[in-house]
Enzyme design. Structure first.
Site, PDB file in Angstrom:
ATOM      1  N   ASP A  98      -7.972  -5.547  -0.507  1.00 59.41           N
ATOM      2  CA  ASP A  98      -8.410  -6.361  -1.647  1.00 59.41           C
ATOM      3  C   ASP A  98      -8.082  -7.846  -1.473  1.00 59.41           C
ATOM      4  O   ASP A  98      -8.623  -8.681  -2.199  1.00 59.41           O
ATOM      5  CB  ASP A  98      -7.765  -5.835  -2.938  1.00 59.41           C
ATOM      6  CG  ASP A  98      -8.244  -4.430  -3.254  1.00 59.41           C
ATOM      7  OD1 ASP A  98      -9.430  -4.164  -3.010  1.00 59.41           O
ATOM      8  OD2 ASP A  98      -7.436  -3.599  -3.705  1.00 59.41           O
ATOM      9  N   HIS A 115       0.845  -1.195   0.000  1.00 61.31           N
ATOM     10  CA  HIS A 115       0.000   0.000   0.000  1.00 61.31           C
ATOM     11  C   HIS A 115       0.873   1.234   0.000  1.00 61.31           C
ATOM     12  O   HIS A 115       1.936   1.231   0.626  1.00 61.31           O
ATOM     13  CB  HIS A 115      -0.913   0.007   1.237  1.00 61.31           C
ATOM     14  CG  HIS A 115      -2.074   0.911   1.095  1.00 61.31           C
ATOM     15  ND1 HIS A 115      -2.010   2.245   1.413  1.00 61.31           N
ATOM     16  CD2 HIS A 115      -3.328   0.685   0.627  1.00 61.31           C
ATOM     17  CE1 HIS A 115      -3.180   2.798   1.164  1.00 61.31           C
ATOM     18  NE2 HIS A 115      -4.008   1.884   0.683  1.00 61.31           N
TER      19      HIS A 115
END
Ligand code: COA
Length: 374
Positions: free
Chosen positions: A311, A260
């Site tokens: 996700d 991320h």
């Protein structure tokens, strides 16, 4: 003065927001000051949507009014339905969603009205109609009859109804609702920033949402939840997981659902989503995806020190809920419309045209010499 380039706007603070706060140092995320985990345990998605738009959680009367407006706006026009019927069956549903919002812009009487009141009304209409447009495409491409939305169902229940013709047991709906809460908003991510950039030229909400959908489609952003499931399908079985992921790391592959830009030691949303993924997994008597999840996560943290993002658990959770893989990112869209539209309204309320600079590194200044004179 030497021009310093911050590629990808890395570490740049471009504006203020009162909508959400991402806190990587403590792996936390708040919407309007409320911890997202607490919202997941205590609220339904509609309450969180209201919170994101209005800044406070609704009281009973406000919630009832909001829910009734959302339910009244779910139907899409015959025109849009016909357009969806004519779309190639192989279209990606993200492209369908983007095109549907463009058509909604043509049909909405307030498209060009950027006043705060009109924007709030448009946000609600886009929010209520996009799931219906997506569900229509889901059924049309399978040769099934379209199912109209039902006013007696919640936002999440109605989505299941429009796709599958039935609402699953409450624990599955709850897990889905939680995923929508967790996907609803997340600071200045790329699709939100796209929406804000489009808005900054004083363009309209529908245009900003189409741009945001296009941005979310990319595999480095929302598209990752589909790629996670493709990866899990390639891994095939838990006993193959360790070998597969080690090989991927050796080959320096990007492992989808990991890493991320902001969080470097874990995504604040993952523990909650993992908990709900495991609930779905138990109900569906799945052991396979649960085991693949654990192995891939363990090896990625051990060998790369990279943690899963949101996700990673949503991919297998949506798969077990029965959604087609290419519908995972569109589900992200229906949740994130709340965050995008809130940011569009915030940008309008305190606008400054977004226009960064670039350092020129092309050809030096040269004279025009016509081709036949060379
Ligand atoms: N798999 C393998 N390696 C990864 C990785 C992943 N998912 N994510 C980051 N890395 C590695 C990079 O290769 C890089 O290594 P290097 O320094 O040896 O070159 C390092 O970690 C830093 O990554 P970088 O791509 O510079 O970080 P970023 O902040 O620009 O990128 C993402 C963040 C999200 C784009 C990136 O982590 C990624 O591509 N993840 C996979 C896609 C995904 O799941 N997206 C959803 C995000 S919510």
């Amino acid at each position: 003065m030497a021009e310093e380039i911050k590629k990808g706007l890395l570490g740049i603070v471009v504006d203020e927001t009162t909508i959400s706060k991402v806190m990587p140092e403590i792996n936390s995320l708040t919407y309007r000051g409320y911890q997202v985990q607490e919202l997941c345990e205590n609220c339904k998605f509609e309450e969180v949507a209201y919170l994101i738009w209005h800044g406070n959680l609704p009281n009973t009367i406000e919630l009832r009014k909001f829910e009734s407006e959302e339910r009244l706006n779910r139907r899409i026009t015959k025109n849009l339905t016909k357009i969806i019927e004519h779309m190639p069956k192989k279209s990606h549903p993200m492209d369908v969603a983007r095109t549907a919002v463009s058509v909604m812009a043509l049909e909405d009487k307030e498209t060009s009205d950027n006043s705060a009141d009109a924007n709030m009304r448009k946000a609600l209409r886009i929010f209520a109609k996009v799931p219906t447009a997506l569900a229509a495409f889901f059924r049309i491409r399978k040769g099934k009859k379209i199912l109209q939305p039902k006013k007696n169902l919640t936002f999440s229940e109605n989505f299941f109804h429009m796709l599958f013709g039935k609402v699953p047991r409450s624990e599955i709906v709850r897990a889905f609702d939680v995923s929508l809460i967790l996907y609803a908003e997340h600071g200045f991510n790329v699709s939100t920033f796209t929406a804000r950039t489009i808005t900054s030229s004083l363009s309209d909400m529908h245009g900003a949402i189409t741009g945001a959908i296009a941005s979310l489609k990319g595999p480095l952003h929302g598209g990752a939840n589909e790629k996670v499931m493709e990866m899990m399908s390639k891994i095939k079985s838990p006993k193959n997981a360790k070998k597969w992921i080690n090989k991927a790391i050796d080959k320096k592959q990007v492992v989808m659902g990991f890493g991320h830009r902001v969080y470097k030691s874990g995504d604040s949303r993952v523990p909650t989503m993992k908990k709900y993924f495991l609930k779905v997994s138990k109900i569906k008597k799945d052991k396979k995806f649960h085991k693949i999840y654990d192995t891939v996560e363990k090896v990625m943290i051990k060998r790369k020190g990279i943690y899963p993002n949101m996700d990673f658990p949503t991919g297998p959770a949506y798969y077990l809920m029965g959604f087609d893989i290419d519908f995972f990112t569109p589900i992200f869209v229906i949740a994130r419309i709340t965050g995008w539209t809130a940011h569009i309204m915030e940008q309008h309320a305190s606008n400054k045209l977004i226009r960064p600079l670039s350092k020129y590194s092309g050809e030096k200044h040269r004279k025009v010499v016509l081709l036949n004179q060379r």
